[in-house]
Design a protein around this motif. Structure first.
Motif, short mmCIF file in Angstrom:
data_model
loop_
_atom_site.label_atom_id
_atom_site.label_comp_id
_atom_site.label_asym_id
_atom_site.label_seq_id
_atom_site.Cartn_x
_atom_site.Cartn_y
_atom_site.Cartn_z
N VAL A 1 9.56 7.72 -0.11
CA VAL A 1 8.22 8.13 0.31
C VAL A 1 7.51 6.96 0.97
CG1 VAL A 1 5.94 8.92 -0.50
CG2 VAL A 1 8.03 10.00 -1.38
N ALA A 2 7.63 5.77 0.39
CA ALA A 2 7.00 4.58 0.99
C ALA A 2 7.54 4.32 2.40
CB ALA A 2 7.21 3.35 0.10
N ASP A 3 8.85 4.45 2.58
CA ASP A 3 9.44 4.25 3.91
C ASP A 3 8.89 5.25 4.91
OD1 ASP A 3 10.97 2.12 2.98
OD2 ASP A 3 12.82 3.31 2.79
N ALA A 4 8.77 6.50 4.49
CA ALA A 4 8.23 7.54 5.38
C ALA A 4 6.76 7.25 5.71
CB ALA A 4 8.38 8.92 4.76
N ALA B 1 -13.34 2.90 3.51
CA ALA B 1 -13.44 3.10 2.07
C ALA B 1 -12.20 2.69 1.29
CB ALA B 1 -13.75 4.56 1.78
N SER B 2 -11.04 2.55 1.95
CA SER B 2 -9.83 2.24 1.18
C SER B 2 -8.71 1.74 2.10
CB SER B 2 -9.35 3.47 0.41
OG SER B 2 -8.84 4.43 1.31
N ASN B 3 -7.65 1.26 1.46
CA ASN B 3 -6.45 0.82 2.18
C ASN B 3 -5.48 1.97 2.41
OD1 ASN B 3 -6.74 -2.05 2.60
ND2 ASN B 3 -6.80 -2.18 0.38
N GLY B 4 -5.74 3.09 1.79
CA GLY B 4 -4.89 4.27 1.86
C GLY B 4 -5.40 5.24 0.81
N SER C 1 -2.04 15.46 0.35
CA SER C 1 -1.47 14.52 1.31
C SER C 1 -1.54 13.11 0.74
CB SER C 1 -2.23 14.56 2.63
OG SER C 1 -3.58 14.14 2.43
N THR C 2 -0.84 12.21 1.43
CA THR C 2 -0.92 10.78 1.11
C THR C 2 -0.89 10.01 2.41
OG1 THR C 2 -0.04 9.01 -0.28
CG2 THR C 2 1.58 10.46 0.75
N VAL D 1 0.85 -1.20 0.00
CA VAL D 1 0.00 0.00 0.00
C VAL D 1 0.88 1.25 0.00
CG1 VAL D 1 -1.70 1.33 1.32
CG2 VAL D 1 -1.96 -1.16 1.10
N ALA D 2 1.94 1.24 0.79
CA ALA D 2 2.85 2.40 0.85
C ALA D 2 3.50 2.64 -0.51
CB ALA D 2 3.90 2.20 1.93
#
Length: 199
Positions: A169-172, A45-48, A37-38, A16-17
């Protein structure tokens, strides 16, 4: 902000990230709308999700619409480029299917060909969002499928050179769960990902 405990397996959270990072990196570098934002926080409604403020579609050219579709496909593209496979998330499951990335991209391209006069012909065939006959038209379906495949390749090619930014970004996101636009911009700049065109 206090986020709820995320009980998903680490593998699912990473996926997901990566997906949301793809959208965030593409939105930051392509400028299709303004990134707000993310998040990888699951909701009913969603996983992210990645929130954007979009320009008025009536004022966009076909090229600008296509850049927006590349951004929509960037989540799936990031999964393919970084993780070497994608999930059903881009297409949505159950109640999410009508608002999924692929549903939105398909609707926008259907409108290009059936309503906006930006496809191969000028004939208005009906409201792409409300007309079942337009959505089920074989000719339009073939044009939309060809465009989706072409734009998916563009998204993958664009993000192939941005893997470090996607991973950062995924790690953050895995660490904090939520990033605003300024945080994403700092991470992308620090990863050395330049802008560029998705062509």
């Amino acid at each position: 902000m206090v986020l709820p405990v995320d009980g998903r397996p680490d593998r699912d959270r990473r996926r997901v990230a990566t997906h949301e990072a793809g959208h965030a990196v593409a939105a930051t570098l392509l400028g299709d709308g303004r990134l707000v934002s993310t998040s990888i926080t699951p909701t009913h409604a969603s996983n992210g999700g990645t929130a954007l403020v979009h320009r008025d579609e009536a004022l966009l050219t076909r090229d600008e619409i296509e850049v927006g579709i590349v951004m929509l496909l960037a989540g799936r593209a990031a999964e393919m480029v970084v993780l070497k496979e994608s999930t059903a998330a881009a297409g949505g499951v159950g109640d999410l299917a009508t608002t999924s990335d692929l549903a939105q991209a398909t609707s926008r391209l259907t409108a290009v060909h059936a309503s906006y006069g930006l496809g191969q012909g000028l004939r208005y065939r009906g409201d792409a969002l409300r007309s079942a006959s337009v959505r089920e038209d074989r000719e339009i379906g073939q044009l939309v499928e060809a465009d989706l495949r072409r734009l998916m390749v563009r998204a993958e090619r664009f993000l192939a050179g941005k893997v470090d930014a996607i991973r950062a970004v995924a790690d953050a996101l895995l660490e904090r769960g939520f990033l605003d636009a300024a945080e994403v911009e700092r991470i992308v700049a620090a990863a050395g990902a330049g802008g560029g065109s998705p062509n």
